[in-house]
Design a protein around this motif. Structure first.
Motif, PDB file in Angstrom:
ATOM      1  N   VAL A   1       0.787  -1.183  -0.029  1.00 22.61           N
ATOM      2  CA  VAL A   1      -0.134   0.123   0.078  1.00 22.61           C
ATOM      3  C   VAL A   1       0.858   1.377  -0.036  1.00 22.61           C
ATOM      4  O   VAL A   1       0.577   2.319  -0.673  1.00 22.61           O
ATOM      5  N   ALA A   2       1.860   1.223   0.889  1.00 25.57           N
ATOM      6  CA  ALA A   2       2.750   2.235   1.034  1.00 25.57           C
ATOM      7  C   ALA A   2       3.439   2.639  -0.423  1.00 25.57           C
ATOM      8  O   ALA A   2       3.785   3.596  -1.046  1.00 25.57           O
ATOM      9  N   THR A   3       3.965   1.387  -1.194  1.00 26.16           N
ATOM     10  CA  THR A   3       4.494   1.549  -2.431  1.00 26.16           C
ATOM     11  C   THR A   3       3.612   2.139  -3.522  1.00 26.16           C
ATOM     12  O   THR A   3       3.901   2.898  -4.384  1.00 26.16           O
TER      13      THR A   3
ATOM     14  N   LEU B   1       1.141   3.958  -3.035  1.00 28.60           N
ATOM     15  CA  LEU B   1       0.825   5.563  -3.053  1.00 28.60           C
ATOM     16  C   LEU B   1       1.995   6.418  -3.806  1.00 28.60           C
ATOM     17  O   LEU B   1       2.244   7.427  -4.169  1.00 28.60           O
ATOM     18  N   ARG B   2       3.379   5.798  -3.184  1.00 35.49           N
ATOM     19  CA  ARG B   2       4.731   6.343  -3.597  1.00 35.49           C
ATOM     20  C   ARG B   2       4.783   6.476  -5.133  1.00 35.49           C
ATOM     21  O   ARG B   2       5.511   7.291  -5.794  1.00 35.49           O
TER      22      ARG B   2
ATOM     23  N   THR C   1      -7.834   1.236  -2.751  1.00 39.08           N
ATOM     24  CA  THR C   1      -7.433  -0.208  -2.085  1.00 39.08           C
ATOM     25  C   THR C   1      -8.958  -0.822  -1.902  1.00 39.08           C
ATOM     26  O   THR C   1      -9.615  -0.343  -1.335  1.00 39.08           O
TER      27      THR C   1
ATOM     28  N   THR D   1       1.659   2.468   6.823  1.00 40.28           N
ATOM     29  CA  THR D   1       2.274   3.573   7.114  1.00 40.28           C
ATOM     30  C   THR D   1       2.411   4.308   5.947  1.00 40.28           C
ATOM     31  O   THR D   1       2.949   3.649   4.883  1.00 40.28           O
ATOM     32  N   ILE D   2       1.756   5.575   5.652  1.00 44.04           N
ATOM     33  CA  ILE D   2       2.080   6.344   4.361  1.00 44.04           C
ATOM     34  C   ILE D   2       2.804   7.513   4.703  1.00 44.04           C
ATOM     35  O   ILE D   2       2.648   7.899   5.740  1.00 44.04           O
ATOM     36  N   ASP D   3       3.238   8.106   3.553  1.00 44.26           N
ATOM     37  CA  ASP D   3       3.893   9.171   3.525  1.00 44.26           C
ATOM     38  C   ASP D   3       3.074  10.256   3.357  1.00 44.26           C
ATOM     39  O   ASP D   3       2.406  10.657   2.196  1.00 44.26           O
TER      40      ASP D   3
ATOM     41  N   LEU E   1       1.822  12.548   0.103  1.00 49.11           N
ATOM     42  CA  LEU E   1       0.296  12.800  -0.280  1.00 49.11           C
ATOM     43  C   LEU E   1      -0.165  13.987  -0.404  1.00 49.11           C
ATOM     44  O   LEU E   1      -0.778  14.634  -1.207  1.00 49.11           O
TER      45      LEU E   1
ATOM     46  N   ILE F   1      -6.192   8.649  -1.751  1.00 50.20           N
ATOM     47  CA  ILE F   1      -6.420   7.269  -1.346  1.00 50.20           C
ATOM     48  C   ILE F   1      -7.962   7.269  -1.273  1.00 50.20           C
ATOM     49  O   ILE F   1      -8.557   7.944  -0.422  1.00 50.20           O
TER      50      ILE F   1
END
Ligand SMILES: NC(=O)c1ccc[n+]([C@@H]2O[C@H](COP(=O)([O-])OP(=O)(O)OC[C@H]3O[C@@H](n4cnc5c(N)ncnc54)[C@H](O)[C@@H]3O)[C@@H](O)[C@H]2O)c1
Ligand SMILES: [Zn+2]
Ligand SMILES: [Zn+2]
Length: 355
Positions: free
Chosen positions: A259-261, A263-264, A274, A283-285, A289, A296
């Motif tokens: 999920v983090a990737t 978004l990145r 998702t 954990t997201i950045d 964002l 998201i």
């Protein structure tokens, strides 16, 4: 009536075929002789949460055996696909977003009818049933007018059964929520039943760049067969580097790192949807964002109303633009454990039990 169903006795036990009692249909219910039931990953994750004994199965397809006196538009002998339930009356249902029905939990996962009565029992003891208003890992299921979709008798019920959940979810995430354009770059994380339905829908839309990420080689090959223009093996490639530049992303893995990737790798103002149900936290950045105007969104059942969306997907299938037969694998319902093993190992993408 006495029927045979695949029962989950406990989270860890294998499914066992057992004789159980199914209630007679009430005024608002439809009794369906099940021909085929797709196995969705959600059946397996629910199995681990429900103490049991339980009858799961929520991609049923069959023929109507009887209808309650209050049911209109559905008749004995109709060929039908079963989907999730919704009340049709709350604000979400009225605004066309039935998956977010305020009564969804009660109607789909309480284990019984909304009034608390059981549809399934064994020697007088209630079983967890009414799963997605069907519990269709069984020869017969009790559904309701709101989760029954009548289809042309020419439709192959084993091929179409997963439209009730998995195929609707992947295709709807693309067609109803992500809505990519032909010059978009869509990345689909996880090429299972849901992810490949997304690939098929994106191909049908004419999306130019469709990237599928999956560790299983046969699933990546299937993604290419269905229209992916590029695939990535996360076990041997640097996913973030290879899929960079995405405008749209879909996560079907429910893995926090994925999920983090996802978004990145998005371009500014890109959108990640998702649908995977697994880990609760990722954990997201937040700075990425925010500074890049990314979005998201979660999505249940493709944000689709089955009564409208399933016929649309069947139309696409008839035009050879949604070749779902390439994704399913039939199993005799007695071999449900082999089907489960095939799903877990990656050998079967979308197992369908034939009763
Ligand atoms: N939101 C909804 O309405 C809805 C509906 C149906 C299913 N689901 C959920 O969607 C998810 C997908 O369902 P499915 O039936 O396609 O499951 P599946 O197990 O067939 O597919 C998941 C895929 O992810 C792949 N994968 C594993 N690790 C990966 C990684 N690091 N990177 C990329 N891919 C990886 C697996 O190899 C597999 O092909 C499940 O969590 C299921 O519970 C949600
Ligand atoms: Zn509702
Ligand atoms: Zn499902």
């Amino acid at each position: 009536m006495q029927i045979t169903a695949a029962v989950s006795r406990s989270p860890d036990s294998p499914f066992t075929l057992e004789s159980v009692d199914l209630d007679a249909p009430r005024a608002d219910e439809v009794l369906v002789r099940i021909h085929a039931t797709g196995l969705c990953h959600t059946d397996l994750s629910s199995k681990t949460r429900i103490p049991g004994p339980a009858v799961l199965g929520h991609e049923g397809a069959g023929v109507v055996e009887a209808v309650g006196a209050g049911v209109a538009g559905i008749a004995q002998g109709d060929h039908v696909l079963l989907s999730y339930r919704s009340c049709g009356e709350c604000a979400q249902c009225r605004s066309g977003h039935r998956p977010y029905c305020s009564r969804s939990a009660l109607l789909n996962s309480s284990g019984c009818r909304a009034d608390g009565s059981a549809t399934l029992s064994q020697n007088g003891t209630p079983l967890f049933g009414s799963f997605f208003g069907q519990s269709s890992f069984a020869q017969y299921a009790l559904a309701s007018a709101d989760n029954v979709v009548v289809v042309d008798p020419a439709v192959d019920l084993a091929v179409a059964a997963p439209l009730g959940c998995g195929f609707q979810t992947g295709a709807g995430a693309v067609l109803n929520v992500l809505t990519p354009e032909q010059d978009s770059r869509l990345v689909v994380f996880g090429a299972g039943g849901v992810g490949l339905a997304a690939v098929m829908a994106a191909k049908a839309l004419g999306v130019g760049q469709i990237v599928a990420v999956d560790p299983v080689a046969s699933r990546r090959a299937k993604a290419v067969e269905l229209g992916a223009s590029q695939t990535v093996d996360p076990t041997s490639e640097d996913v973030a580097a290879v899929v960079r530049g995405a405008t749209h992303a879909l996560d079907t893995t429910a893995l926090p790192d994925v999920v983090a990737t996802a978004l990145r790798v998005l371009e500014p103002r890109g959108i990640l949807v998702t649908v995977g149900l697994g880990a609760r936290h990722a954990t997201i950045d937040v700075v990425d964002l925010l500074l890049n105007g990314k979005m998201i969104r979660g999505c249940v059942e493709g944000d689709a109303n089955p009564a409208e969306f399933i016929p649309e997907l069947l139309k696409l299938h008839a035009q050879v633009k949604f070749p779902m037969e390439a994704v399913i694998r039939r199993y005799d319902a007695r071999d449900i454990q082999t089907a489960v093993a095939g799903s877990r190992s990656g050998a079967a993408i979308k197992p369908v039990l034939v009763w």
